[in-house]
Scaffold this active site. Structure first.
Site, PDB file in Angstrom:
ATOM      1  N   CYS A 109      65.064  39.238  -9.159  1.00  0.00           N
ATOM      2  CA  CYS A 109      66.202  38.343  -8.921  1.00  0.00           C
ATOM      3  C   CYS A 109      65.817  36.887  -8.645  1.00  0.00           C
ATOM      4  O   CYS A 109      66.186  35.999  -9.401  1.00  0.00           O
ATOM      5  CB  CYS A 109      67.027  38.855  -7.752  1.00  0.00           C
ATOM      6  SG  CYS A 109      67.960  40.317  -8.191  1.00  0.00           S
TER       7      CYS A 109
ATOM      8  N   THR B 182      70.833  40.687 -17.345  1.00  0.00           N
ATOM      9  CA  THR B 182      70.955  39.282 -17.760  1.00  0.00           C
ATOM     10  C   THR B 182      69.565  38.651 -17.658  1.00  0.00           C
ATOM     11  O   THR B 182      69.320  37.804 -16.801  1.00  0.00           O
ATOM     12  CB  THR B 182      71.953  38.495 -16.876  1.00  0.00           C
ATOM     13  OG1 THR B 182      71.572  38.677 -15.496  1.00  0.00           O
ATOM     14  CG2 THR B 182      73.366  38.960 -17.067  1.00  0.00           C
TER      15      THR B 182
ATOM     16  N   THR C  72      74.408  39.352 -12.156  1.00  0.00           N
ATOM     17  CA  THR C  72      74.318  37.969 -11.700  1.00  0.00           C
ATOM     18  C   THR C  72      74.460  37.058 -12.904  1.00  0.00           C
ATOM     19  O   THR C  72      73.629  37.081 -13.809  1.00  0.00           O
ATOM     20  CB  THR C  72      72.954  37.722 -11.036  1.00  0.00           C
ATOM     21  OG1 THR C  72      72.842  38.652  -9.977  1.00  0.00           O
ATOM     22  CG2 THR C  72      72.845  36.314 -10.489  1.00  0.00           C
TER      23      THR C  72
HETATM   24  C1  UDX Z   1      67.142  39.758  -3.519  1.00  0.00           C
HETATM   25  C2  UDX Z   1      68.293  39.377  -2.570  1.00  0.00           C
HETATM   26  O1  UDX Z   1      67.859  39.542  -1.218  1.00  0.00           O
HETATM   27  C3  UDX Z   1      69.523  40.217  -2.850  1.00  0.00           C
HETATM   28  O2  UDX Z   1      70.601  39.782  -2.026  1.00  0.00           O
HETATM   29  C4  UDX Z   1      69.904  40.050  -4.319  1.00  0.00           C
HETATM   30  O3  UDX Z   1      71.014  40.816  -4.635  1.00  0.00           O
HETATM   31  C5  UDX Z   1      68.728  40.456  -5.201  1.00  0.00           C
HETATM   32  O4  UDX Z   1      67.588  39.658  -4.861  1.00  0.00           O
HETATM   33  P1  UDX Z   1      65.303  41.679  -3.665  1.00  0.00           P
HETATM   34  O5  UDX Z   1      64.826  40.991  -4.901  1.00  0.00           O
HETATM   35  O6  UDX Z   1      65.453  43.153  -3.672  1.00  0.00           O
HETATM   36  O7  UDX Z   1      66.735  41.099  -3.221  1.00  0.00           O
HETATM   37  O8  UDX Z   1      64.248  41.349  -2.525  1.00  0.00           O
HETATM   38  P2  UDX Z   1      64.229  40.543  -1.158  1.00  0.00           P
HETATM   39  O9  UDX Z   1      64.104  41.492  -0.041  1.00  0.00           O
HETATM   40  O10 UDX Z   1      65.300  39.538  -1.062  1.00  0.00           O
HETATM   41  O11 UDX Z   1      62.830  39.788  -1.316  1.00  0.00           O
HETATM   42  C6  UDX Z   1      62.593  38.917  -2.414  1.00  0.00           C
HETATM   43  C7  UDX Z   1      61.187  38.395  -2.385  1.00  0.00           C
HETATM   44  O12 UDX Z   1      61.011  37.490  -1.306  1.00  0.00           O
HETATM   45  C8  UDX Z   1      60.115  39.464  -2.206  1.00  0.00           C
HETATM   46  O13 UDX Z   1      59.019  39.170  -3.047  1.00  0.00           O
HETATM   47  C9  UDX Z   1      59.707  39.336  -0.760  1.00  0.00           C
HETATM   48  O14 UDX Z   1      58.372  39.763  -0.507  1.00  0.00           O
HETATM   49  C10 UDX Z   1      59.866  37.843  -0.542  1.00  0.00           C
HETATM   50  N1  UDX Z   1      60.125  37.460   0.861  1.00  0.00           N
HETATM   51  C11 UDX Z   1      61.262  37.869   1.459  1.00  0.00           C
HETATM   52  C12 UDX Z   1      59.219  36.662   1.519  1.00  0.00           C
HETATM   53  O15 UDX Z   1      58.188  36.266   0.974  1.00  0.00           O
HETATM   54  N2  UDX Z   1      59.496  36.286   2.807  1.00  0.00           N
HETATM   55  C13 UDX Z   1      60.626  36.682   3.456  1.00  0.00           C
HETATM   56  O16 UDX Z   1      60.806  36.287   4.616  1.00  0.00           O
HETATM   57  C14 UDX Z   1      61.532  37.498   2.763  1.00  0.00           C
END
Ligand code: UDX
Length: 482
Positions: A279, A85, A120
């Site tokens: 995401c 999506t 999503t």
């Molecule tokens: C996310 C959601 O966590 C998940 O539940 C959903 O289904 C898909 O999107 P993801 O994109 O795999 O998962 O990564 P995630 O671990 O959530 O991190 C997202 C972004 O936030 C990354 O760029 C990460 O570096 C950043 N981040 C995360 C931070 O900058 N600080 C944090 O404390 C946590």
């Protein structure tokens, strides 16, 4: 239960192999023949822990592949839609793939099926899928549409699936709810966790996850609202980090103080370059668009996005501040992926920062443990060299930039790093190192939400300092500047 998963991208593949792991017969459908072939040969198209093992365990037995949607529907009790999506130019979710699957499904329904949204999607999507299927000839009594959002993080997607905090099933009829409950039963009643061959839990678990049963609309909202809330936490701590820099406080100490409140929690309070990935950026824009369409201007989300974009700009300013002029500078870069543990570079803050630096005339030598091939497709080879190790990326560089939080980078040999850099300057967008230690090793070190340090300057010795290499060589006391 016989299950079809339509789309074997990230979500579809993980969902399919995990359903097979729970004991269901799974048919994975994808209209990309190359992907199908790779999977049939047991090759995982994604870099994801446990995917190769589970593929090997179930391929050809409980997990089979099909390139016929009609066959997939015919052989299944439940059909999960996990197609992409992507965002449109307006930031809305492009639901055309979901719509075309719904149309095709309609023609093949001959007995009761449940059609479950895994992608999503905005609230109302289940209703639209139902309507499209009916318009295309699916008999109303022969199917139900449900929403079953995933909360999978890249890098830990398999254990996120098998050891979730919660399972959300959004249904509008008892028959549909009952079928979805049966699918998740091995997790909800804990029997999966008693199996000797279960995938090991990522941390000690206190019991089976709660299964939350809602309406389809609520489930769709839960997914967007969860991602928006997590993104908000990240932007919040990044805004706090900016304030810390202004007043000379230490964001790591502040984070510890905030996160220890069990109502707030420690997770997703890591400051840095901001969130990226496939995401959060997409979902935040889509959520804002959905809210607007429903007559609500969700301005909080705009602010979350603004703070997130600003983090990259702030980081670039730090690089300029540390190096004065950028044209012709050679920069070592650690990390290309949007976060550690994945080869995914979609919406990666690292890629955005590198692009800006190249535009300003820098030469980049970058290393990432897994994302190099994907980054090369976007960044090409001009102005950037892809290296084979972190130390190689640092060799001869005017400064080292840390852009992704890979664990491998945390344990880099700081002594050797100091030796190979042209100037001992480290600008860390992920707060991987302790400023006191970095100062003791003779680095000039800039991070996020903490005071800049160089040997004996500006460092707040809040904890016992790690003995550094002060006596390592006679040059150690001299922090060279470009
Ligand atoms: C996310 C959601 O966590 C998940 O539940 C959903 O289904 C898909 O999107 P993801 O994109 O795999 O998962 O990564 P995630 O671990 O959530 O991190 C997202 C972004 O936030 C990354 O760029 C990460 O570096 C950043 N981040 C995360 C931070 O900058 N600080 C944090 O404390 C946590």
């Amino acid at each position: 239960m016989r299950i079809s998963v339509i789309g074997s991208g990230y979500v579809g593949l993980v969902t399919g192999i995990c359903f097979a792991e729970l004991g269901h017969d799974v048919l994975l459908f994808d209209n990309d023949p190359a992907k199908q072939r790779a999977l049939q040969q047991g090759v995982s198209p994604i870099h994801e822990k446990y995917v190769p093992e589970l593929l090997a365990r179930h391929r050809g037995a409980r997990l089979t592949f099909s390139s016929s949607l009609a066959e997939s529907v015919d052989k299944s009790d439940a059909i999960f839609i996990a197609v992409g999506t992507p965002p449109t130019v307006n930031g809305e979710a492009d639901l055309s793939y979901v719509e075309s699957v719904a149309r095709e499904l309609a023609a093949s329904i001959k007995d009761y099926k449940i059609v479950v949204g895994k992608s999503t999607v905005p609230v109302y999507t289940s209703e639209w899928v139902r309507r499209i299927m009916q318009l295309n000839g699916a008999p109303a009594g022969l199917f139900d549409v449900a929403s079953n959002p995933e909360f999978l993080r890249e890098g830990t997607a398999v254990t996120d699936f098998l050891y979730p905090d919660r399972i959300v099933i959004g249904t509008d009829t008892p028959a549909c709810e009952e079928r979805l409950r049966r699918i998740y039963q091995p997790l909800a009643d804990g029997t999966y966790y008693e199996r000797g061959d279960a995938v090991p839990p990522p941390k000690a678990i206190s019991g089976p996850p709660p299964l939350i049963s809602t309406t389809a609309k609520s489930a769709e909202l839960i997914k967007y609202a969860s991602n928006a809330f997590l993104a908000m936490k990240i932007s919040f701590i990044n805004a706090v980090a900016t304030l810390c820099e202004s007043v000379g406080a230490d964001v790591e100490q502040v984070r510890e103080g905030i996160g220890s409140d069990s109502r707030i929690g420690r997770q997703f309070l890591n400051p840095g370059l901001g969130y990226g990935g496939s995401c959060f950026p997409k979902d935040l824009s889509a959520y804002r668009a959905v809210a607007r369409e429903c007559g609500y201007d969700f301005r909080l989300l705009e602010e979350v996005m603004r703070i997130n974009n600003e983090q990259r700009e702030r980081f670039l300013r730090k690089v300029r501040h540390a190096l004065w002029t950028l044209k012709g500078k050679r920069l070592g870069v650690l990390g290309l992926a949007f976060k550690g543990g994945t080869d995914d570079v979609r919406e990666s803050p690292a890629i955005a920062v590198i692009r800006s630096l190249i535009d300003e005339g820098c030469r980049i030598q970058a290393y990432d443990p897994a994302a190099t091939a994907n980054a090369r497709e976007i960044l090409g080879d001009a102005s950037i060299q892809y290296m084979n190790s972190a130390l190689e990326a640092a060799t001869g560089a005017d400064a080292l930039l840390v852009l992704t939080d890979w664990d491998e980078f945390r344990s880099i040999d700081l002594g050797r790093l100091h030796d190979v850099l042209h100037y001992p300057i480290v600008i860390d967008g992920r707060n991987l190192y302790d400023p006191t230690t970095m100062a003791d090793w003779g680095f000039s070190y800039t991070s996020v939400g903490r005071a800049d340090v160089s040997r004996g300057v500006g460092v707040q010795k809040s904890s016992v300092s790690t003995p550094g290499p002060a006596q390592r060589n006679s040059d150690a006391d001299v922090v060279k500047v470009p």
